[in-house]
Design an enzyme around this catalytic site. Structure first.
Site, short mmCIF file in Angstrom:
data_model
loop_
_atom_site.label_atom_id
_atom_site.label_comp_id
_atom_site.label_asym_id
_atom_site.label_seq_id
_atom_site.Cartn_x
_atom_site.Cartn_y
_atom_site.Cartn_z
N LYS A 1 0.83 -1.20 0.00
CA LYS A 1 0.00 0.00 0.00
C LYS A 1 0.87 1.26 0.00
CE LYS A 1 -3.66 0.14 2.81
NZ LYS A 1 -4.99 0.45 2.32
N ARG B 1 -3.43 2.90 8.69
CA ARG B 1 -3.71 1.59 8.08
C ARG B 1 -2.46 0.74 8.00
NH1 ARG B 1 -8.55 2.50 4.52
NH2 ARG B 1 -8.72 4.74 4.34
N GLY C 1 -8.07 -7.37 4.83
CA GLY C 1 -8.88 -7.38 6.05
C GLY C 1 -8.25 -8.11 7.23
N MET D 1 -5.51 -7.27 8.92
CA MET D 1 -4.91 -6.41 9.95
C MET D 1 -5.82 -5.21 10.18
SD MET D 1 -0.89 -6.65 9.23
CE MET D 1 -0.99 -6.44 7.48
N ARG E 1 -3.57 -1.49 -6.06
CA ARG E 1 -2.74 -2.68 -5.86
C ARG E 1 -3.10 -3.68 -6.96
NH1 ARG E 1 -5.69 -4.85 -0.34
NH2 ARG E 1 -7.77 -4.85 -1.18
N HIS F 1 -15.95 -8.74 1.94
CA HIS F 1 -14.88 -9.59 2.46
C HIS F 1 -14.98 -11.01 1.92
CE1 HIS F 1 -13.11 -12.27 5.54
NE2 HIS F 1 -12.12 -11.42 5.43
N ARG G 1 1.13 -48.12 -13.47
CA ARG G 1 1.22 -49.11 -12.38
C ARG G 1 0.39 -50.31 -12.81
NH1 ARG G 1 0.69 -44.10 -9.22
NH2 ARG G 1 2.40 -43.92 -7.73
N ARG H 1 5.51 -50.14 -15.60
CA ARG H 1 6.29 -50.67 -14.48
C ARG H 1 5.86 -52.09 -14.18
NH1 ARG H 1 5.67 -47.83 -8.79
NH2 ARG H 1 3.76 -49.05 -8.73
N SER I 1 13.66 -43.27 -13.65
CA SER I 1 12.50 -42.48 -13.26
C SER I 1 12.50 -42.42 -11.74
CB SER I 1 11.22 -43.12 -13.78
OG SER I 1 10.12 -42.36 -13.34
N GLY J 1 11.20 -42.33 -8.30
CA GLY J 1 9.97 -42.60 -7.55
C GLY J 1 10.10 -41.88 -6.22
N ASP K 1 8.48 -43.29 -2.74
CA ASP K 1 9.28 -44.23 -1.96
C ASP K 1 10.60 -43.62 -1.54
OD1 ASP K 1 8.02 -46.74 -1.39
OD2 ASP K 1 7.84 -47.00 -3.55
N CYS L 1 8.27 -39.76 -11.36
CA CYS L 1 6.87 -40.18 -11.45
C CYS L 1 6.21 -40.26 -10.07
CB CYS L 1 6.75 -41.50 -12.20
SG CYS L 1 7.64 -42.85 -11.40
N TYR M 1 11.76 -35.01 -17.92
CA TYR M 1 10.30 -34.87 -17.84
C TYR M 1 9.82 -35.12 -16.41
CZ TYR M 1 10.10 -39.97 -17.69
OH TYR M 1 10.25 -41.27 -17.32
C1 PEP Z 1 7.10 -43.72 -6.11
O1 PEP Z 1 7.52 -44.46 -5.22
O2 PEP Z 1 7.35 -42.52 -6.17
C2 PEP Z 1 6.22 -44.27 -7.15
C3 PEP Z 1 5.84 -43.55 -8.16
O3 PEP Z 1 5.79 -45.52 -6.99
P1 PEP Z 1 4.61 -45.95 -6.03
O4 PEP Z 1 3.95 -44.71 -5.52
O5 PEP Z 1 3.70 -46.79 -6.84
O6 PEP Z 1 5.34 -46.71 -4.98
MG MG Z 2 7.46 -46.59 -5.48
#
Ligand code: PEP
Ligand code: MG
Length: 999
Positions: free
Chosen positions: A29, A99, A108, A110, A366, A484, A592, A648, A794, A796, A799, A861, A881
Site C-alpha cells: 500500500k 492503516r 482485512g 490487519m 494494488r 470480504h 502401475r 512398471r 525415473s 519414484g 518411496d 513419477c 520430464y
Molecule cells: C514412487 O515411489 O514414487 C512411485 C511412483 O511408486 P509408487 O507410488 O507406486 O510406490
Molecule cells: Mg514406489
C-alpha cells in the site's frame, strides 16, 4: 557520521520519498501510494512507517527504534503544510487514517483506524468548518467504535466471548436507538442523536474495558500506530499468513494518511473498483460505489453497493444508480485514472477511491486478486494488447490456479429441475455442494471430520477465515462483489455467493428460512457460484471443457514454447491416458500394473501362482494372466500412440493379493484344490512386519521370474501386434525398487529375452527400452553403476521420500501435522519435494547416472511430478520430464514454463542440462536431423539381433520426433492466428522445442 536510518517516508503534493519498487520496505500500500503520488494521481498526503520498524518493534520488546517519534513529527508537519491544516488544532483540524500494509496484500487481516484526531477540542472547529454537525458526530462515533475495538480491545489483548466484543456492544447501542426511533438506516440518525450515542459509547467503554477513550490527537495517533503493528501478530493475520505461506518475519508498514470523507453528503461517495472484471477477466472497468458513505461501508457489506457503471449492471443490479450516471464528470476522471494505472503497472489494479464534496481522491491501488479463469483471460488479452510479453503472461497465472479451470460446475441438466432457494451475486465461480453450517468454527470442525460443508453467514469477517478455508463454498446474505467474503473466496478460487438477501439466518438456532423452507445445519445445498444461484439438496457436478477455452489453449501453447521440461502422465487405463493426452501429456511416465491383477477374473490366477509349489505350476498359473495383460497394455499403448509409455513391472508386497478372512480362506482353498490349513500356512508365511520394505518391487520378479516374464511378454506381444498393424508405439519397461545394479541386470535379462523371443516368433522388429525406478537412497548412490545397464531412470519420489526420511508413507498422518504446525518441517515432504534431503539424493542420482550416460533420459513419477515447486526443482536439476496424474498435467506444464522463465530471469542455465544443450543445438540443424533419421533406421534393424544395450542412445531421435508430432499439430491449431502473422518465428520455435526434448 553514519546516516540515521530512515523510518518514515512521506508522500503528497506530487512528490514522494518512496516508489512502487520499495514494497519490502513500505509494504504494498505504502509503495503504491508513493508511486501514484509521483504519477500525478490525486492522493491524500501522508507518510509510511516502514516494515523495518515493525520488525524492530517485535525484536525489541515492543519498543520503537530511537528517532522514530522525531521522524513521524517531521512527516506530520509536511502533511500539515501541504493540507494547510493542523493535527489536533481546534479551528482547522487535520484528521488521519492509520492503516496497515504488508509486502503482500492480506485483505482485512490487519487493523485500520479512521478519523484519528477528532477530540472534544477539535470537534467544534470541524463542525464550524464543514457546517455539517451530523457528519462530524458520525465520524466521531465511527472513530470511537473502531478505536475501542482495534486499539483498546484487540491490541490490548482483551479476548471477549463470541458476540460480546466492544464493537458489537457499541453496535447494539446504536441499534437500540434506531429501533426506538423506527429508523431503518444509520443515515436516519440526526446529529443530536449521534452526539448522544458517542457519550453512551464512551460510558460503555469505561464500563466494559475500564479505560477512558483518549481525548488527545497525538495519543490517538500513537495508539493507532501501535495497534497496527500489534495486528501483524493477531490471530487472524497469523492464520492467513500460514495458509498463504507469507513469512512471519516480513512485518507490516503503517500508513498514516490525511482523511478524506465520502460521507459528507450527496456530493460525496466512496467505492472500490477493478480495472478489469476480477471474476471473468473481461476488459471492463468494474466496481461498486456508495453515495455518502465511507469505504468500510462498501467492503463490510452493511449496505448493498451500486454498480460503478452501466456496463457492470446485471439483472440483479440493473435498477441501481451507477456513478457513471450520477457523477459523470468524476466518473470520467476516475476512468482516466484507472486506465493510467493499469497501463503504468501493466496489470489489473484493484483501486479504492473517495469523492469528498465533489473532489476525487485515490486511496489505494494494488494488483488485483483474480480467480483462475480470469487470470488466464487477462494474461492472454494483455499480451495480445502488447501490454505484456508471452513470458510475463505465462508467469501471471499461478500453476495451481489452473485447478479452477478444471472446477466442477453444476450440471446444467440437473440445474433445470432443481429447487431454487435464492439468488445472490456470483462472487466465486464453479459449483459446490455441501452440508450447511452457520459458523466458521463449525465449518472447520466438520471439515476436519471429512465432511463437505457450505458456510452460510450474514456476512463474513476476517475472524471467519479459518472456516471459509475449510468450506467447499461460502454463502452470505449481505455484501457485494467486493465484500470480504467475495474477495477472500476469489483469492482462493472458491465457489461463493454473496448478497443473498432472501436468507433469514438464525445463527443461534442453527437454521435459516428461505423460499418458504427451513434449512437446518447439516442439510445439503448446492451453489452455482458462476450464476449466483442457490439450490436445495445435492446436485450433480460436471467438469468444464478445457478444449473450448481458447484463452487457456493460447496460454498453454505459450507455456509449451517456453518450457524445457517434458510432461508425461501417470495412467493405468486407456481412459486415463486419453484424458491426460487431452490435457497435453507427452507420454506416460508410469503405468502401475498392480490394479490389473485385482479384477475378479484375474485374482484367482494370481493366488494360484502364489501358492504354487513348483516353478512349472507357478508358470502355468501366471500365464493365465497373459491374455488379460496383453489387452491392458494394448489399450494403453494405443491410447498413447506415437508417445512413450513407461510400464512398471509388478511392485506391491505379495501378501496384498492374499489378504483374506477365514471364510474366504476356506472358499479359496476349495477353488485351489488344497486344504485350508495349507493355504493358511502359505499365507502366513507371506506375512511381513514391514511390507513396504519387504517382498515387493524387483524382489518379486527375482523370486518369481515367471511374473516378470509374463508381464514382459504381454507388453511385447501387444507391441508386436500394434507394430504389425502399422501403429507407432514406444514401450518402456521399468523395473521397480532397484537398489543395486545386479537387481536391475537380473530383471533386464528376463525382459530382453522375452523381447527377442516375441520378435522372433512374430517376425517383427520393434523398439523398446528397459529402465528403472530410482526410489531408494542406495539407488541414488550407485546410480552410476545402475546407469551402465538402465536406459532410463525415473525417480519414484514417493518411496524415495519414505526411505530417506524413514517415514512410513502410509502412517505419516499420525505425526506429520504436528511437524508442520510446530514448524519442524516447512511442508509435507510427500507433497512438495524435500529439496534439502531427498532433492540432494535426486541430484546425486542425476549426476552419477549422466556421468556414465550423458544422455540418460531421466524423469520423475512420484506425486511431486504434479506439484509446482517440485516441478521447478526438476527443471533446475536437469530432468527430462515430470509425470503426474492427468488432472495435474496442465499444472505441471505451466510450472515447467515458470521454471524456464525464472531461470532466464536469473540469467543462468541449469547445470545438468549443459551436455544435452550442445546436442540440441547440433540436432536443430536440418542436416543433422536427416542423419539422425538414417542412423535410427539402421540401429533399429541391428538392435533386434544383438547387443541391445548399446543401441538406445541412437534410438532417441526417432522417438523424439514421434513424440513431438501431435503436440506440434495441437499447438498449430491453437495459435493459428499467431503463426499466420509471424511465420518467421516458426523455425525458431521448432528448434526450441527440440532443444527441450533432447534434455
Ligand atoms: C514412487 O515411489 O514414487 C512411485 C511412483 O511408486 P509408487 O507410488 O507406486 O510406490
Ligand atoms: Mg514406489
Amino acid at each position: 557520521m553514519a546516516r540515521k536510518p530512515k523510518y518514515v517516508y512521506s508522500f503528497g503534493g506530487g512528490k514522494a520519498d518512496g516508489k512502487a519498487a520499495m514494497k519490502n520496505l513500505l509494504g504494498g500500500k505504502g509503495a503504491n501510494l508513493a508511486e501514484m503520488t509521483s504519477l500525478g494521481v490525486p492522493v491524500p498526503p501522508g507518510f509510511t512507517i516502514t516494515t523495518e520498524v515493525c520488525t524492530a518493534y517485535y525484536e525489541n520488546k515492543k519498543k520503537y527504534p530511537p528517532g522514530l517519534e522525531k521522524q513521524v513529527a517531521a512527516a506530520l508537519k509536511k502533511v500539515e503544510r501541504e493540507m494547510r491544516m493542523k493535527f489536533g488544532n481546534p479551528k482547522n483540524p487535520l484528521l488521519f487514517s492509520v492503516r496497515s500494509g504488508a509486502r503482500q496484500s492480506m485483505p482485512g487481516m490487519m487493523d485500520t483506524v479512521l478519523n484519528i484526531g477528532l477530540t472534544t477540542k477539535t470537534i467544534p472547529g470541524l463542525i464550524a468548518k464543514t457546517k455539517n454537525a451530523r457528519f462530524v458526530w458520525d465520524a466521531y462515533r465511527r472513530l470511537i467504535q473502531m478505536y475501542a475495538d482495534v486499539v483498546m480491545e484487540k491490541a490490548a489483548g482483551v479476548e471477549p466471548a463470541d458476540g460480546q466484543g466492544i464493537r458489537e456492544q457499541l453496535e447494539h447501542v446504536m441499534g437500540r436507538v434506531k429501533t426506538a426511533r423506527g429508523y431503518k438506516s444509520d443515515l436516519d440518525l440526526t446529529a443530536e442523536e449521534l452526539e448522544k450515542i458517542t457519550q453512551v459509547f464512551k460510558a460503555k467503554i469505561r464500563e466494559i474495558l475500564g479505560k477512558e477513550f483518549p481525548d488527545d490527537a497525538n495519543d490517538q495517533l500513537w495508539g493507532g500506530i501501535a495497534a497496527v503493528f500489534q495486528s501483524w501478530n493477531g490471530r487472524r493475520a497469523v492464520s492467513y499468513r500460514r495458509i498463504e505461506g507469507i513469512p512471519h518475519h516480513w512485518g507490516t508498514a503503517v500508513n498514516v494518511q490525511t482523511m478524506v470523507f465520502g460521507n459528507m453528503g450527496d456530493a460525496s461517495a466512496t467505492g472500490v473498483a477493478f480495472t478489469r472484471n476480477p471474476a471473468t477477466g473481461e476488459k471492463v472497468f468494474y466496481g461498486e460505489w456508495l453515495v455518502n458513505a465511507q469505504g468500510e461501508d462498501v467492503v463490510a457489506g452493511i449496505r448493498t453497493p451500486n454498480p460503478i457503471n452501466e456496463a457492470g449492471k446485471t439483472a440483479d443490479t440493473g435498477h441501481l444508480e451507477s456513478l457513471e450516471v450520477k457523477m459523470p464528470k468524476l466518473y470520467k476522471q476516475l476512468d482516466g485514472i484507472q486506465k493510467k494505472l493499469e497501463k503504468h503497472y501493466k496489470d489489473m489494479q484493484d483501486i479504492e477511491f473517495t469523492v469528498q464534496d465533489g473532489r476525487l481522491w485515490m486511496l489505494q491501488t494494488r494488483t488485483g486478486k483474480r480467480n483462475g479463469p480470469a487470470a488466464v483471460r487477462m494474461a492472454v488479452e494483455m499480451c495480445r494488447e502488447k501490454l505484456i510479453s508471452p513470458d510475463v503472461a505465462v508467469s501471471r497465472v499461478k500453476p495451481e490456479q489452473l485447478d479452477e479451470l478444471l472446477h466442477p460446475m453444476v450440471d446444467p441438466e440437473a440445474e433445470k429441475t432443481a429447487v431454487e432457494l435464492a439468488k445472490g451475486l456470483p462472487a466465486g465461480p464453479g459449483g459446490a455442494s455441501g452440508q450447511v453450517v452457520f459458523t466458521a468454527d463449525d465449518a472447520e470442525a466438520w471439515g476436519k471430520e471429512g465432511k463437505k460443508v457450505v458456510l452460510v453467514r450474514n456476512e463474513t469477517s476476517p475472524e471467519d477465515v479459518h472456516g471459509m478455508h475449510a468450506a467447499e463454498a461460502i454463502l452470505t446474505a449481505k455484501g457485494g462483489m467486493t465484500s470480504h467474503a467475495a474477495l477472500v473466496a476469489r483469492g482462493w478460487g472458491k465457489c461463493c455467493i454473496v448478497g443473498c438477501s432472501a436468507l433469514d439466518i438464525n445463527v443461534a438456532g442453527k437454521y435459516m428460512n428461505v423460499a418458504g423452507k427451513t434449512i437446518r445445519e447439516g442439510d445439503w445445498i448446492t451453489l452455482n457460484g458462476t450464476k449466483g444461484r442457490v439450490y436445495d439438496g445435492m446436485l450433480q457436478l460436471a467438469f468444464p471443457d478445457l478444449e473450448s477455452n481458447q484463452d487457456y489453449q493460447a496460454l498453454m501453447s505459450w507455456a509449451d514454447d517456453i518450457r524445457k521440461l517434458g510432461v508425461r502422465t501417470n495412467a493405468d487405463t486407456p481412459q486415463d491416458a486419453g484424458k491426460a493426452r487431452s490435457f497435453g501429456a507427452e507420454g506416460i511416465g508410469l503405468t502401475r500394473t498392480e490394479h490389473m491383477f485385482f479384477e475378479p477374473s484375474r485374482i484367482m490366477a494370481m493366488r494360484e501362482m502364489i501358492v504354487a509349489e513348483t516353478p512349472d505350476a507357478r508358470r502355468r498359473a501366471v500365464m493365465k494372466l497373459l491374455p488379460f495383460q496383453r489387452q491392458d497394455f494394448k489399450g494403453i499403448l494405443e491410447a498413447m500412440e506415437g508417445l512413450p509409455v513407461t510400464i512398471r513391472l509388478l511392485d506391491p508386497p505379495l501378501h496384498e493379493f492374499v489378504t483374506l478372512d477365514a471364510t474366504q480362506m476356506v472358499t479359496l482353498a476349495g477353488q485351489l484344490g488344497i486344504s485350508p490349513e495349507k493355504l493358511k500356512a502359505r499365507v502366513n508365511s507371506l506375512h511381513e512386519l514391514n511390507p513396504m520394505l519387504g517382498h515387493r518391487g524387483c524382489r518379486l520378479g527375482i523370486a518369481y521370474p515367471e511374473v516378470t516374464e509374463m508381464q514382459a511378454r504381454a507388453i511385447f506381444e501387444a507391441t508386436a501386434e500394434l507394430s504389425k498393424a502399422g501403429r507407432k508405439v514406444h514401450p518402456e519397461v521399468m523395473i521397480p525398487l532397484v537398489g543395486s545394479v545386479n537387481e536391475f541386470l537380473d530383471q533386464e535379462k528376463l525382459v530382453r529375452a522375452q523381447a527377442d523371443a516375441v520378435m522372433r516368433e512374430q517376425g517383427v522388429k520393434f523398439e523398446y527400452m528397459v529402465g528403472t525406478m530410482i526410489e531408494l537412497p542406495r539407488a541414488c548412490v550407485v546410480a552410476d553403476r545402475i546407469a551402465e545397464g538402465a536406459e532410463f531412470f525415473s525417480f519414484g519420489t514417493n518411496d524415495l521420500t519414505q526411505t530417506t526420511f524413514g517415514f512410513s508413507r502410509d502412517d505419516v498422518a499420525t505425526f506429520l501435522p504436528d511437524y508442520i504446525t510446530g514448524g519442524v518441517l516447512p511442508a509435507d515432504p510427500f507433497q512438495t519435494i524435500d529439496q534439502e534431503g531427498v532433492g540432494e539424493l535426486v541430484k546425486m542420482g542425476v549426476e552419477r547416472g549422466r556421468a556414465v550416460k550423458p544422455k540418460l533420459k531421466i524423469g520423475i513419477c512420484g506425486e511431486h511430478g504434479g506439484e509446482a515447486e517440485s516441478v521447478k526443482f526438476c527443471h533446475r536439476t536437469g530432468l527430462d520430464y515430470v509425470s503426474c496424474s492427468p488432472f495435474r498435467v496442465p499444472i505441471a506444464r505451466l510450472a515447467a514454463a515458470h521454471a524456464a522463465i525464472e531461470e532466464k530471469a536469473a540469467g543462468k542455465a541449469p547445470k545438468a542440462a549443459k551436455p544435452a544443450k550442445k546436442v540440441a543445438k547440433k540436432k536443430a540443424k536440418k542436416v543433422a536431423k536427416k542423419k539422425a533419421k538414417k542412423k535410427t533406421k539402421k540401429v533399429a534393424k541391428k538392435k533386434a539381433t544383438k547387443k541391445p544395450a548399446k543401441k538406445k542412445a541412437s534410438k532417441k531421435p526417432a522417438r523424439k520426433r514421434a513424440k513431438r508430432k501431435p503436440a506440434k499439430k495441437k499447438a498449430k491449431k491453437v495459435v493459428k492466428k499467431k503463426a499466420k502473422k509471424k511465420p518467421a518465428k516458426k523455425p525458431k520455435k521448432k528448434a526450441k522445442r527440440k532443444a527441450r526434448k533432447r534434455r
